[in-house]
Design a protein around this motif. Structure first.
Motif, PDB file in Angstrom:
ATOM      1  N   GLN A 191      41.769  47.397  -9.495  1.00  0.00           N
ATOM      2  CA  GLN A 191      42.794  47.218  -8.482  1.00  0.00           C
ATOM      3  C   GLN A 191      43.545  45.901  -8.676  1.00  0.00           C
ATOM      4  O   GLN A 191      44.766  45.843  -8.520  1.00  0.00           O
ATOM      5  CB  GLN A 191      42.158  47.261  -7.093  1.00  0.00           C
ATOM      6  N   ALA A 192      42.799  44.841  -9.031  1.00  0.00           N
ATOM      7  CA  ALA A 192      43.442  43.547  -9.268  1.00  0.00           C
ATOM      8  C   ALA A 192      44.380  43.628 -10.465  1.00  0.00           C
ATOM      9  O   ALA A 192      45.488  43.081 -10.441  1.00  0.00           O
ATOM     10  CB  ALA A 192      42.382  42.478  -9.486  1.00  0.00           C
ATOM     11  N   ALA A 193      43.950  44.314 -11.528  1.00  0.00           N
ATOM     12  CA  ALA A 193      44.792  44.467 -12.711  1.00  0.00           C
ATOM     13  C   ALA A 193      46.044  45.273 -12.390  1.00  0.00           C
ATOM     14  O   ALA A 193      47.140  44.967 -12.884  1.00  0.00           O
ATOM     15  CB  ALA A 193      43.998  45.140 -13.827  1.00  0.00           C
ATOM     16  N   ALA A 194      45.888  46.301 -11.547  1.00  0.00           N
ATOM     17  CA  ALA A 194      47.047  47.112 -11.161  1.00  0.00           C
ATOM     18  C   ALA A 194      48.051  46.285 -10.370  1.00  0.00           C
ATOM     19  O   ALA A 194      49.260  46.385 -10.580  1.00  0.00           O
ATOM     20  CB  ALA A 194      46.596  48.322 -10.349  1.00  0.00           C
ATOM     21  N   ARG A 195      47.537  45.435  -9.460  1.00  0.00           N
ATOM     22  CA  ARG A 195      48.445  44.579  -8.686  1.00  0.00           C
ATOM     23  C   ARG A 195      49.161  43.583  -9.586  1.00  0.00           C
ATOM     24  O   ARG A 195      50.349  43.322  -9.415  1.00  0.00           O
ATOM     25  CB  ARG A 195      47.670  43.846  -7.596  1.00  0.00           C
ATOM     26  N   GLN A 196      48.429  43.047 -10.557  1.00  0.00           N
ATOM     27  CA  GLN A 196      49.045  42.101 -11.478  1.00  0.00           C
ATOM     28  C   GLN A 196      50.114  42.786 -12.318  1.00  0.00           C
ATOM     29  O   GLN A 196      51.178  42.233 -12.562  1.00  0.00           O
ATOM     30  CB  GLN A 196      47.980  41.492 -12.393  1.00  0.00           C
ATOM     31  N   GLY A 197      49.815  44.024 -12.742  1.00  0.00           N
ATOM     32  CA  GLY A 197      50.810  44.767 -13.501  1.00  0.00           C
ATOM     33  C   GLY A 197      52.054  45.059 -12.697  1.00  0.00           C
ATOM     34  O   GLY A 197      53.177  44.966 -13.199  1.00  0.00           O
ATOM     35  N   ASP A 198      51.871  45.400 -11.409  1.00  0.00           N
ATOM     36  CA  ASP A 198      53.030  45.647 -10.555  1.00  0.00           C
ATOM     37  C   ASP A 198      53.859  44.385 -10.391  1.00  0.00           C
ATOM     38  O   ASP A 198      55.098  44.425 -10.361  1.00  0.00           O
ATOM     39  CB  ASP A 198      52.567  46.136  -9.179  1.00  0.00           C
ATOM     40  N   ALA A 199      53.180  43.232 -10.269  1.00  0.00           N
ATOM     41  CA  ALA A 199      53.897  41.969 -10.090  1.00  0.00           C
ATOM     42  C   ALA A 199      54.669  41.577 -11.349  1.00  0.00           C
ATOM     43  O   ALA A 199      55.776  41.031 -11.278  1.00  0.00           O
ATOM     44  CB  ALA A 199      52.913  40.856  -9.718  1.00  0.00           C
ATOM     45  N   GLN A 200      54.104  41.888 -12.524  1.00  0.00           N
ATOM     46  CA  GLN A 200      54.758  41.532 -13.775  1.00  0.00           C
ATOM     47  C   GLN A 200      55.875  42.501 -14.130  1.00  0.00           C
ATOM     48  O   GLN A 200      56.818  42.129 -14.817  1.00  0.00           O
ATOM     49  CB  GLN A 200      53.722  41.518 -14.906  1.00  0.00           C
ATOM     50  N   GLY A 201      55.755  43.733 -13.638  1.00  0.00           N
ATOM     51  CA  GLY A 201      56.756  44.732 -13.967  1.00  0.00           C
ATOM     52  C   GLY A 201      56.340  45.547 -15.172  1.00  0.00           C
ATOM     53  O   GLY A 201      55.444  45.182 -15.931  1.00  0.00           O
ATOM     54  N   GLU A 202      56.996  46.664 -15.363  1.00  0.00           N
ATOM     55  CA  GLU A 202      56.675  47.545 -16.473  1.00  0.00           C
ATOM     56  C   GLU A 202      57.076  46.895 -17.795  1.00  0.00           C
ATOM     57  O   GLU A 202      57.986  46.079 -17.864  1.00  0.00           O
ATOM     58  CB  GLU A 202      57.399  48.889 -16.315  1.00  0.00           C
ATOM     59  N   GLY A 203      56.387  47.294 -18.830  1.00  0.00           N
ATOM     60  CA  GLY A 203      56.719  46.795 -20.150  1.00  0.00           C
ATOM     61  C   GLY A 203      55.993  45.523 -20.536  1.00  0.00           C
ATOM     62  O   GLY A 203      56.137  45.035 -21.651  1.00  0.00           O
ATOM     63  N   GLN A 204      55.212  44.970 -19.617  1.00  0.00           N
ATOM     64  CA  GLN A 204      54.453  43.772 -19.932  1.00  0.00           C
ATOM     65  C   GLN A 204      53.210  44.149 -20.729  1.00  0.00           C
ATOM     66  O   GLN A 204      52.482  45.060 -20.362  1.00  0.00           O
ATOM     67  CB  GLN A 204      54.038  43.045 -18.648  1.00  0.00           C
ATOM     68  N   PRO A 205      52.956  43.454 -21.849  1.00  0.00           N
ATOM     69  CA  PRO A 205      51.785  43.797 -22.650  1.00  0.00           C
ATOM     70  C   PRO A 205      50.495  43.404 -21.964  1.00  0.00           C
ATOM     71  O   PRO A 205      50.440  42.429 -21.215  1.00  0.00           O
ATOM     72  CB  PRO A 205      51.996  42.968 -23.928  1.00  0.00           C
ATOM     73  N   ASP A 206      49.444  44.195 -22.224  1.00  0.00           N
ATOM     74  CA  ASP A 206      48.120  43.849 -21.713  1.00  0.00           C
ATOM     75  C   ASP A 206      47.499  42.794 -22.613  1.00  0.00           C
ATOM     76  O   ASP A 206      47.787  42.719 -23.797  1.00  0.00           O
ATOM     77  CB  ASP A 206      47.222  45.095 -21.681  1.00  0.00           C
ATOM     78  N   GLY A 207      46.619  41.993 -22.035  1.00  0.00           N
ATOM     79  CA  GLY A 207      45.881  41.042 -22.841  1.00  0.00           C
ATOM     80  C   GLY A 207      46.404  39.632 -22.721  1.00  0.00           C
ATOM     81  O   GLY A 207      47.182  39.291 -21.823  1.00  0.00           O
TER      82      GLY A 207
END
Length: 209
Positions: free
Chosen positions: A73-89
């Motif tokens: 859930q924390a990773a999903a929130r961080q991804g939403d905050a960064q926006g699509e297209g942001q690389p993982d890692g």
């Protein structure tokens, strides 16, 4: 009279599962792992203990799954905050030291986040005496995180910033392991300055340059 729709069992199960996750995490933070029981989790979640035993064989398994879900859930929130297209890692800005310092600072913040700290300490400690849980803790929680460091160090090797013969899996232990040990044993304070220094020592050594 029209027939009423049948209850959605999957929605009811998911609601119960979420309640159990929340109860397990809250109780470990409030009373500690040893005092947390299946019975107390069931009472806090408002379910029968048979429901918990139907899904998990032990409180360690409940906590492991709840903690994994918390991280997702924390990773999903961080991804939403960064926006699509942001690389993982770990970021790759071309400056290895800066990238490692940034991710270790973020790790410090997470280690002392009340939502993460208590269950993480409980799982780490229980994994020492519970061999099966220890293997799961490494495979499901630690190894995916360590692999991010491996990938970033290999990228640095490709760019010529790390010697070709260096084993990234061993190299990452130079800064990850001291941080983990200090956090687990509470031997000394942890700060951004401390993790920055770990990176400098690991990358540049101790001899005069």
């Amino acid at each position: 009279m029209p027939d009423k729709p049948a209850p959605d069992a999957s929605r009811r199960s998911e609601k119960s599962r979420r309640a159990i996750y929340a109860a397990a995490l809250a109780l470990v933070a409030e009373t500690g792992y040893p005092k947390t029981t299946i019975e107390s989790i069931a009472a806090r979640a408002g379910v029968g203990k048979q429901t918990i035993y139907r899904w998990w064989p032990s409180k360690a398994d409940v906590l492991m799954e709840a903690f994994l879900d918390l991280g997702e859930q924390a990773a999903a929130r961080q991804g939403d905050a960064q926006g699509e297209g942001q690389p993982d890692g770990i970021p790759d800005t071309g400056d290895l030291a800066a990238d490692l310092k940034a991710v270790l600072r973020a790790t410090v913040d997470e280690l002392f986040d009340p939502a993460f700290e208590a269950p993480a300490r409980a799982l780490a400690a229980e994994g020492v005496v519970n061999e099966q849980l220890g293997r799961e803790f490494v495979a499901k929680l630690l190894q995916p995180q360590l692999e991010l460091y491996v990938r970033r160090l290999r990228s640095a090797q490709d760019a010529g910033a790390v010697r070709p013969g260096v084993d990234p899996r061993i190299a990452l232990e130079l800064f990850v392991s001291p941080l983990a040990q200090r956090w687990l044993q509470r031997t000394a304070p942890i700060s951004y300055e401390y993790t920055d220094t770990l990176v400098d020592y690991a990358l540049y050594g101790l001899v005069p340059r």
